[in-house]
Design a protein around this motif. Sequence first.
Motif, PDB file in Angstrom:
ATOM      1  N   ASP A   1       0.940  -1.184   0.056  1.00  0.00           N
ATOM      2  CA  ASP A   1       0.078  -0.077   0.096  1.00  0.00           C
ATOM      3  C   ASP A   1       0.845   1.175   0.092  1.00  0.00           C
ATOM      4  N   GLN A   2       0.631   2.130  -0.947  1.00  0.00           N
ATOM      5  CA  GLN A   2       1.594   3.284  -1.189  1.00  0.00           C
ATOM      6  C   GLN A   2       1.117   4.291  -0.260  1.00  0.00           C
ATOM      7  N   GLN A   3       1.929   4.611   0.645  1.00  0.00           N
ATOM      8  CA  GLN A   3       1.645   5.806   1.632  1.00  0.00           C
ATOM      9  C   GLN A   3       1.927   7.329   1.171  1.00  0.00           C
ATOM     10  N   VAL A   4       2.870   7.176   0.211  1.00  0.00           N
ATOM     11  CA  VAL A   4       3.105   8.478  -0.343  1.00  0.00           C
ATOM     12  C   VAL A   4       2.957   8.557  -1.952  1.00  0.00           C
ATOM     13  N   LYS A   5       2.257   9.282  -2.354  1.00  0.00           N
ATOM     14  CA  LYS A   5       1.971   9.185  -3.696  1.00  0.00           C
ATOM     15  C   LYS A   5       2.044  10.426  -4.819  1.00  0.00           C
ATOM     16  N   GLN A   6       2.649  10.264  -5.721  1.00  0.00           N
ATOM     17  CA  GLN A   6       3.063  11.459  -6.558  1.00  0.00           C
ATOM     18  C   GLN A   6       2.211  10.985  -7.834  1.00  0.00           C
ATOM     19  N   ASN A   7       0.996  11.738  -8.021  1.00  0.00           N
ATOM     20  CA  ASN A   7       0.114  11.062  -8.943  1.00  0.00           C
ATOM     21  C   ASN A   7       0.549  11.538 -10.547  1.00  0.00           C
ATOM     22  N   SER A   8       1.516  12.563 -10.439  1.00  0.00           N
ATOM     23  CA  SER A   8       1.873  13.091 -12.013  1.00  0.00           C
ATOM     24  C   SER A   8       3.173  12.304 -12.184  1.00  0.00           C
ATOM     25  N   PRO A   9       3.199  11.466 -13.209  1.00  0.00           N
ATOM     26  CA  PRO A   9       4.452  10.750 -13.438  1.00  0.00           C
ATOM     27  C   PRO A   9       5.392  11.683 -14.422  1.00  0.00           C
ATOM     28  N   SER A  10       4.999  12.859 -14.960  1.00  0.00           N
ATOM     29  CA  SER A  10       5.782  13.682 -15.631  1.00  0.00           C
ATOM     30  C   SER A  10       5.130  14.896 -15.562  1.00  0.00           C
ATOM     31  N   LEU A  11       5.982  16.026 -16.014  1.00  0.00           N
ATOM     32  CA  LEU A  11       5.644  17.405 -16.197  1.00  0.00           C
ATOM     33  C   LEU A  11       6.658  18.222 -16.799  1.00  0.00           C
ATOM     34  N   SER A  12       6.166  19.108 -17.709  1.00  0.00           N
ATOM     35  CA  SER A  12       6.921  19.858 -18.702  1.00  0.00           C
ATOM     36  C   SER A  12       6.591  21.300 -18.470  1.00  0.00           C
ATOM     37  N   VAL A  13       7.868  22.051 -18.341  1.00  0.00           N
ATOM     38  CA  VAL A  13       7.369  23.400 -18.018  1.00  0.00           C
ATOM     39  C   VAL A  13       8.201  24.392 -18.719  1.00  0.00           C
ATOM     40  N   GLN A  14       8.196  25.525 -19.241  1.00  0.00           N
ATOM     41  CA  GLN A  14       8.735  26.214 -19.918  1.00  0.00           C
ATOM     42  C   GLN A  14       9.928  26.876 -19.055  1.00  0.00           C
ATOM     43  N   GLU A  15      11.228  27.071 -19.584  1.00  0.00           N
ATOM     44  CA  GLU A  15      12.231  27.651 -18.832  1.00  0.00           C
ATOM     45  C   GLU A  15      11.843  29.194 -18.212  1.00  0.00           C
ATOM     46  N   GLY A  16      12.046  29.270 -17.124  1.00  0.00           N
ATOM     47  CA  GLY A  16      11.551  30.848 -16.418  1.00  0.00           C
ATOM     48  C   GLY A  16      10.465  30.710 -15.709  1.00  0.00           C
TER      49      GLY A  16
END
Lengths: 112, 117
Positions: free
Chosen positions: A1-16
Amino acid sequence: DQQVKQNSPSLSVQEGRISILNCDYTNSMFDYFLWYKKYPAEGPTFLISISSIKDKNEDGRFTVFLNKSAKHLSLHIVPSQPGDSAVYFCAASASYGNQFYFGTGTSLTVIP
Amino acid sequence: GAGVSQSPSNKVTEKGKDVELRCDPISGHTALYWYRQSLGQGLEFLIYFQGNSAPDKSGLPSDRFSAERTGGSVSTLTIQRTQQEDSAVYLCASSLRQVRGYTDTQYFGPGTRLTVL
């Protein structure tokens, strides 16, 4: 059972721009939280931490926010830089135990 | 300054064979952790050593897994009769000391990638 969850496997953001990485936990006994950054073929490196007596901790471009009632923490990176591209793990521990519980990680890509 | 080192960096083995993974922590660090990361999973705690105290083995997934820490320094994680589900990256971390949750920063090694065919 995962007690800590990060639901977004990936994220893209523009520099700045701002990068916001989210983490949820289920165990209300957790009282210490950390963020680690991991480059390929390297071990995770410590980035920033927060204890449950605080709701915010800043270190340069990195700020961690803790919402205990929602059992949620977030890492803000501003401004984002291409060198920030890595996998970010959140982790939590309780003062009664030895274990650190890690999320599955979010892969951040900062686009130049 | 030397960080945490692990060897080998990669290990390919056949199902049923035993493997030994080594971790050299940072000199002077009394706390040592082993984790593993399977594909698509977070870091899973395996075992924790603190000084001369009895290790916390609560994370070991089966009795095929064991670990030792000799002289309070080098640690070896042994997996007997390896299975395909043991394939993962095994990470070691050390810290100066453990202060009940408000621990010193953990410094991680680069990991050993284990592949069981």
